[in-house]
Design a protein around this motif. Structure first.
Motif, short mmCIF file in Angstrom:
data_model
loop_
_atom_site.label_atom_id
_atom_site.label_comp_id
_atom_site.label_asym_id
_atom_site.label_seq_id
_atom_site.Cartn_x
_atom_site.Cartn_y
_atom_site.Cartn_z
N GLU A 183 0.72 -1.28 -0.21
CA GLU A 183 0.11 -0.05 0.02
C GLU A 183 0.70 1.45 -0.05
O GLU A 183 0.33 2.32 -0.30
N ARG A 185 3.61 1.46 -1.94
CA ARG A 185 3.79 1.63 -3.41
C ARG A 185 5.07 2.13 -3.82
O ARG A 185 5.31 3.01 -4.49
N ASP A 253 -1.35 4.08 -1.88
CA ASP A 253 -2.46 3.47 -2.50
C ASP A 253 -3.51 3.02 -1.33
O ASP A 253 -4.00 1.65 -1.37
N TYR A 275 0.15 11.19 -3.65
CA TYR A 275 -1.14 10.62 -4.18
C TYR A 275 -2.12 10.95 -3.26
O TYR A 275 -2.12 11.10 -2.08
N CYS A 277 -4.75 10.14 -1.27
CA CYS A 277 -5.28 9.32 -0.64
C CYS A 277 -5.24 9.76 0.71
O CYS A 277 -4.50 10.20 1.32
#
Length: 379
Positions: A183, A185, A253, A275, A277
């Motif tokens: 997760e 990444r 992620d 990212y 998230c």
């Protein structure tokens, strides 16, 4: 104020290397002591603190060779907390939900900071059952799966302002720092670096459960000379590791509850490419402290544009929003509110008037609704 901090026993306080929760517990504990509060820390015996340390086990469970039953140590600690509970004004738990059966019977005011993800399906019935336990989230986004829980506040993490120094002029490399898990990444970080032709230094902890993932998915990507795997690093090594980088790559992620390394990077003046998230939009200021991206093409462009970010501004925003002084102030406000509510409740009950309930009564009444609300996601 007499404050108990109850830490997990997996790592020392502070941890020798990786350990976000334990690091935050250490920063908060030391700041409260600095401000004159009487703090007791329940933690492993290899912890280092100016607070009164009550060691539960000689070393953190990660430092003990062989297979360990970590639950046994934690149950011993919770029983010790229960024995001493009346000697504190407030008990602050950082042990996930392990202490909930004990906490709901405590007469001493208590608060629990949840440091992990809350979107796992098995957690909803558990938190529903213990829905009166007062909680603190470390980001607003962390609350999303359990919006009906007994939230008292959101308190963003904070760091000592002198822990990391400002680095105005970076070297030509990117960094990745964190766990070696899918997760996080790191594969995306490698792709970004290779696309830009910029070296990437990877500082990552590899747990037993992540060894296969590393061997099968990441190790083959390390053959390129631009990619350097340096393993775990200590807190003292982070200053130059993060500070001399062009950017921290944070291409996660998963619904990251906070992401401590983001503010560690900002403290050095190093911008972040992350990212969109979890907590990222709360912690980051897009195009100010770095770039928030939605995919690899955007990440490639952000990496090319990273020199447009003002490193001095990154440091200034860290000082304004993410200092340990601000974090301690936020927690002291929570402590005071809970203590005052507890005193009001005790006073009313002694006078034989009506029974005063804390905020949790609202949730308790809601609990009478059909469990179908949980199953349908309407809870």
């Amino acid at each position: 104020m007499k404050v108990a901090q109850v830490a997990p026993l997996f790592e020392s306080i502070p941890p020798k290397a990786y350990g976000g929760t334990e690091r935050v517990v250490s920063y908060l504990t030391e700041e409260l002591v600095k401000q004159g509060h009487e703090v007791t820390l329940f933690a492993s015996g290899d912890s280092v603190t100016r607070a009164k340390l009550i060691p539960i086990v000689e070393k953190s469970s990660r430092q003990i060779p062989g297979r360990q039953d970590w639950l046994a140590y934690h149950l011993l600690m919770l029983d010790r907390v229960a024995d001493l509970a009346r000697s504190f004004d407030i008990i602050h738990f950082h042990t996930d939900y392990l202490h909930f059966p004990l906490a709901k019977h405590l007469k001493t005011p208590h608060i629990t900071t949840l440091h992990g993800r809350l979107d796992l399906p098995e957690l909803k019935p558990l938190y529903w059952h213990f829905c009166t336990i007062p909680l603190v989230s470390i980001s607003n986004s962390q609350r999303a799966p359990l919006r009906w829980a007994n939230w008292q506040a959101t308190v963003h993490h904070g760091l000592p302002q002198d822990l990391y120094s400002f680095h105005p002029t970076p070297d030509n490399y990117f960094v990745f720092a964190g766990r070696m898990s899918w997760e996080k990444r790191v594969d995306r970080a490698i792709e970004i670096a290779l696309h830009c032709g910029v070296p990437l230094y990877i500082a990552a902890k590899i747990d037993k459960c992540e060894e296969l993932y590393f061997k099968e998915h990441i190790k083959p990507l390390l053959n390129n000379p631009l990619i350097k795997f340096v393993g775990e690093i200590s807190e003292s090594e982070k200053n130059d590791f993060l500070g001399q980088a062009k950017a921290l790559l944070f291409p996660i992620d998963w619904p990251e509850p906070f992401g401590l390394v983001q503010i560690e990077s900002l403290a050095c003046g190093t911008p972040v490419i992350a990212y969109r998230c979890g907590s990222v939009p709360e912690v980051m200021e897009n195009s100010v402290t770095g770039f928030i991206v939605n995919g690899q093409e955007e990440a490639f462009q952000a990496a090319r544009d990273i020199e447009s970010i003002d490193r001095q501004c990154c440091r200034e925003i860290f000082e304004r929003r993410f200092s340990v002084t601000r974090m301690a102030k936020d927690y002291l406000r929570v402590y005071t509110n809970l203590i005052n509510e507890s005193e009001a409740s005790n006073s009313i009950n002694r006078n034989g008037s009506f029974k005063f309930e804390r905020r949790g009564v609202v949730v308790k009444n809601v609990k009478q609704q059909s469990i179908k609300n949980l199953e349908s996601g309407d809870g």
